[in-house]
Each structure stands twice: as structure tokens, then as C-alpha cells.
Design an enzyme around this catalytic site. Structure first.
Site, PDB file in Angstrom:
ATOM      1  N   ASP A  16       1.100  -1.224  -0.275  1.00 33.32           N
ATOM      2  CA  ASP A  16       0.051   0.273   0.175  1.00 33.32           C
ATOM      3  C   ASP A  16       0.929   1.271   0.106  1.00 33.32           C
ATOM      4  OD1 ASP A  16      -2.384   1.416   0.141  1.00 33.32           O
ATOM      5  OD2 ASP A  16      -2.321   1.879   2.201  1.00 33.32           O
ATOM      6  N   HIS A  34       1.965   3.541  -9.201  1.00 31.01           N
ATOM      7  CA  HIS A  34       1.830   2.459  -9.440  1.00 31.01           C
ATOM      8  C   HIS A  34       3.248   0.945 -10.047  1.00 31.01           C
ATOM      9  CE1 HIS A  34      -2.040   2.466  -7.474  1.00 31.01           C
ATOM     10  NE2 HIS A  34      -2.787   2.865  -8.167  1.00 31.01           N
ATOM     11  N   LEU A  75      10.662 -20.681  -4.556  1.00 36.69           N
ATOM     12  CA  LEU A  75       9.676 -19.282  -3.675  1.00 36.69           C
ATOM     13  C   LEU A  75       7.996 -19.464  -4.492  1.00 36.69           C
ATOM     14  CD1 LEU A  75       9.337 -16.910  -2.310  1.00 36.69           C
ATOM     15  CD2 LEU A  75       9.990 -15.489  -4.115  1.00 36.69           C
TER      16      LEU A  75
HETATM   17  C1  IPE Z   1      -5.660  -3.157  -0.053  1.00 33.44           C
HETATM   18  O1  IPE Z   1      -5.397  -1.437  -0.567  1.00 33.44           O
HETATM   19  C2  IPE Z   1      -5.276  -3.512  -1.401  1.00 33.44           C
HETATM   20  C3  IPE Z   1      -4.547  -3.255  -2.025  1.00 33.44           C
HETATM   21  C4  IPE Z   1      -3.376  -3.599  -1.927  1.00 33.44           C
HETATM   22  C5  IPE Z   1      -4.125  -4.095  -3.327  1.00 33.44           C
HETATM   23  P1  IPE Z   1      -6.475  -0.497  -0.166  1.00 33.44           P
HETATM   24  O2  IPE Z   1      -5.693   0.792  -0.504  1.00 33.44           O
HETATM   25  O3  IPE Z   1      -7.081  -0.372  -1.583  1.00 33.44           O
HETATM   26  O4  IPE Z   1      -6.529  -0.436   1.036  1.00 33.44           O
HETATM   27  P2  IPE Z   1      -7.950   0.578   1.544  1.00 33.44           P
HETATM   28  O5  IPE Z   1      -9.258   1.292   0.658  1.00 33.44           O
HETATM   29  O6  IPE Z   1      -7.430   1.677   2.537  1.00 33.44           O
HETATM   30  O7  IPE Z   1      -8.525  -0.131   3.316  1.00 33.44           O
HETATM   31  C1  IPE Z   2      -2.342   0.046  -3.307  1.00 29.86           C
HETATM   32  O1  IPE Z   2      -1.859   1.501  -3.669  1.00 29.86           O
HETATM   33  C2  IPE Z   2      -2.399   0.004  -4.975  1.00 29.86           C
HETATM   34  C3  IPE Z   2      -2.978  -1.113  -4.671  1.00 29.86           C
HETATM   35  C4  IPE Z   2      -4.272  -0.909  -4.050  1.00 29.86           C
HETATM   36  C5  IPE Z   2      -3.777  -1.288  -6.163  1.00 29.86           C
HETATM   37  P1  IPE Z   2      -2.736   2.337  -2.989  1.00 29.86           P
HETATM   38  O2  IPE Z   2      -3.378   2.720  -5.170  1.00 29.86           O
HETATM   39  O3  IPE Z   2      -3.767   1.729  -2.614  1.00 29.86           O
HETATM   40  O4  IPE Z   2      -1.991   3.688  -2.964  1.00 29.86           O
HETATM   41  P2  IPE Z   2      -2.663   4.818  -1.580  1.00 29.86           P
HETATM   42  O5  IPE Z   2      -2.953   4.413  -0.196  1.00 29.86           O
HETATM   43  O6  IPE Z   2      -3.963   5.248  -2.593  1.00 29.86           O
HETATM   44  O7  IPE Z   2      -0.881   5.717  -1.364  1.00 29.86           O
HETATM   45 MG    MG Z   3      -4.204   2.616   0.280  1.00 31.04          MG
END
Ligand code: IPE
Ligand code: IPE
Ligand code: MG
Length: 268
Positions: free
Chosen positions: A24, A41, A135
């Protein structure tokens, strides 16, 4: 079949056998740099490469990465589309390298909404890396812990309707998407949020949780080592008292699995 943390006491190892990560913070990483979220990303994919290598080098047997949750469809359509494109490109360009490096790829989640092309690429990638055992890398894509429990329950009931009302843990586990892996020893969530976000609801029952403010694109081998060091310092009691961990295993206790010794129950 692997040890269930609620039915037996799993063997503890200094390096986690199975590491599960919620990657995240990509969006915030990009925002800090005045870049579009998708730049985060893209940078996140590079971190995935580095972390896979670091895990293989450290002898971690299973690495499970949450790439797209069943709730991420709620994001703006253009972001969802870039995420799917990145997934597809990775399947097209990275699998050969995984294969050469002894890494087995598995994908869990409901893949149908991604379309036929991605489903085919996933099946090909899983087949071409199936003999590898250094792995096992699992990508959770359109995965949700509740989806997993429901699909497992539905398949179990369809296969064994005669046992309705008498199902046990061991009946359900083979139908869960991660049926080929031990339960995660360590869970890491980057990006500062301290929640599970519908990831592995069943499997995290006794997993050690590690939350870090580091944003996923900034996560590196040193950050991984910090998480592993935290894990290794913890006392995994699995319901017992701390005092019991110092005792010799009691054969009369059905929860103490055969062969376990006091020395490897505390990890430090
Ligand atoms: C969780 O991250 C899902 C992934 C990393 C794929 P999110 O950014 O979607 O989670 P929330 O919405 O903050 O809980
Ligand atoms: C995690 O990073 C990637 C996915 C959920 C696909 P985020 O896109 O949720 O990044 P933040 O949380 O907005 O910084
Ligand atoms: Mg996120």
C-alpha cells in the site's frame, strides 16, 4: 497438508516460511512527487521485483502479494484500467525471468472480470513455472477474504452435501484459494494504514502482523529485514501462556505437535 494454527501448534522458524504483504502507498508516493497516481503503481512494480529477489535470497518459501482487492473496482475507471494493464504487461514480460530463477507463480482471486486474455496468460504462467520450488509467489488479484471463504464454502457444500451441518476446519481448507501454502507466519502492510482490507481473513488467524509507514515504492531489502527482525523477536504463543513455552513439550497436550522442542518455540 499444512499445520493448522488453531488445531495444532505450527513450528516456528526464524525466517518466515510464508510472508504475506499488502503493498500500500503507491498513490501517496506519487502525490508526494506531484506525479499521477499511476506513476506510483509503476514504481511499485519495481519494488515487487526487488522484494521477490530479497525473499528468495532469505529462504522464504512463500510470498503472497495483494495486488488488487475485490473493492479496488471502486476506484476511478482509468486507474483500474492502468492497474489491469500493468498486471497484463507483467504477465507478458516477467514470467520467463521468474521461471529461470526457480520461482513458481500462482494467482488467486476471481480472474473472470479481467477478461479472457489475462486468464489465459495466468494459466500459461502457472503452467510454465509449475515445476519450480525455490519460492512460490502468489499474486492476489481481484481477491477478497470474504470472496475466498464463500467460494470455498460453496464448493465444499457442492462436493459433500451429505455432511451439511458437520463440516470441520480440515474439510474447508482444501477449497480455499491458498490451499497449497502454509498459513502466513508474517504479514506486512506498508503505507501506514493498520487494517486488513479484506485480505486473507481465514489465514491470518495467528499470523504476526507488522505495519510500517514506509510507502510501497520505498520498501526495500533493509525494510524487509526490519520486519523479519521484528517477527523473530516475538513470542508466538498460539493460545498458551508464556510460561508454557519454557516447559518441555507435554505429550499429554494434544495441541503440542510431535517433535516440537522448547528451543524453537521462542524465536529470538
Ligand atoms: C489494499 O489497499 C489492497 C491492495 C493493496 C491491493 P487499499 O489501498 O485498497 O486499502 P484501503 O482502501 O485503504 O483499505
Ligand atoms: C496500493 O497503493 C496499490 C493498490 C491498491 C492497487 P494505493 O494505490 O492504495 O496507494 P495509496 O494508499 O492511495 O497511497
Ligand atoms: Mg491504499
Amino acid at each position: 497438508m499444512f499445520t493448522s494454527s488453531t488445531r495444532e501448534i505450527p513450528k516456528a522458524t526464524a525466517v518466515p516460511r510464508h510472508l504475506a504483504i499488502i503493498m500500500d502507498g503507491n498513490g501517496r508516493w506519487a502525490k508526494q512527487r506531484f506525479l499521477p497516481r499511476v506513476a506510483g503503481h509503476r514504481r511499485g512494480v519495481e519494488t515487487v521485483r526487488d522484494v521477490i529477489r530479497a525473499c528468495a535470497e532469505r529462504g522464504i518459501g512463500y510470498l503472497t502479494l495483494f495486488a488488487f482487492s475485490s473493492e479496488n473496482w471502486r476506484r476511478p475507471a482509468d486507474e483500474v484500467s492502468v492497474l489491469q494493464q500493468l498486471f497484463r504487461t507483467a504477465l507478458e514480460q516477467e514470467v520467463e525471468k521468474l521461471r529461470r530463477n526457480g520461482i513458481r507463480l500462482r494467482v488467486i482471486g476471481n480472474l473472470e472480470p479481467f477478461g479472457e486474455k489475462i486468464v489465459d496468460l495466468v494459466r500459461e504462467a502457472e503452467a510454465s513455472t509449475a515445476v519450480n520450488d525455490r519460492l512460490t509467489l502468489t499474486i492476489a488479484a481481484n481477491y477478497g477474504g470474504r470472496w475466498d471463504l464463500l467460494q470455498a464454502m460453496n464448493r465444499l457444500v457442492a462436493a459433500h452435501p451429505e455432511n451439511a451441518g458437520r463440516y470441520e476446519e480440515a474439510d474447508l481448507v482444501p477449497y480455499l484459494a491458498l490451499n497449497y501454502a502454509p498459513e502466513p507466519d508474517l504479514f506486512i502492510r506498508t503505507g501506514g494504514e493498520e487494517r486488513i482490507s479484506n485480505f486473507l481473513l481465514w489465514h491470518l488467524a495467528y499470523t504476526e502482523l507488522f505495519f510500517t509507514d514506509t510507502l510501497w515504492p520505498d520498501f526495500d531489502a533493509a525494510a524487509l529485514d526490519a520486519a523479519i527482525a521484528s517477527y523473530a523477536s516475538r513470542e508466538r504463543r498460539f493460545g498458551r501462556t508464556s510460561e508454557q513455552l519454557g516447559d518441555a513439550p507435554r505429550p499429554a497436550d494434544p495441541a503440542v505437535s510431535a517433535g516440537e522442542t522448547a528451543s524453537h518455540r521462542r524465536l529470538a
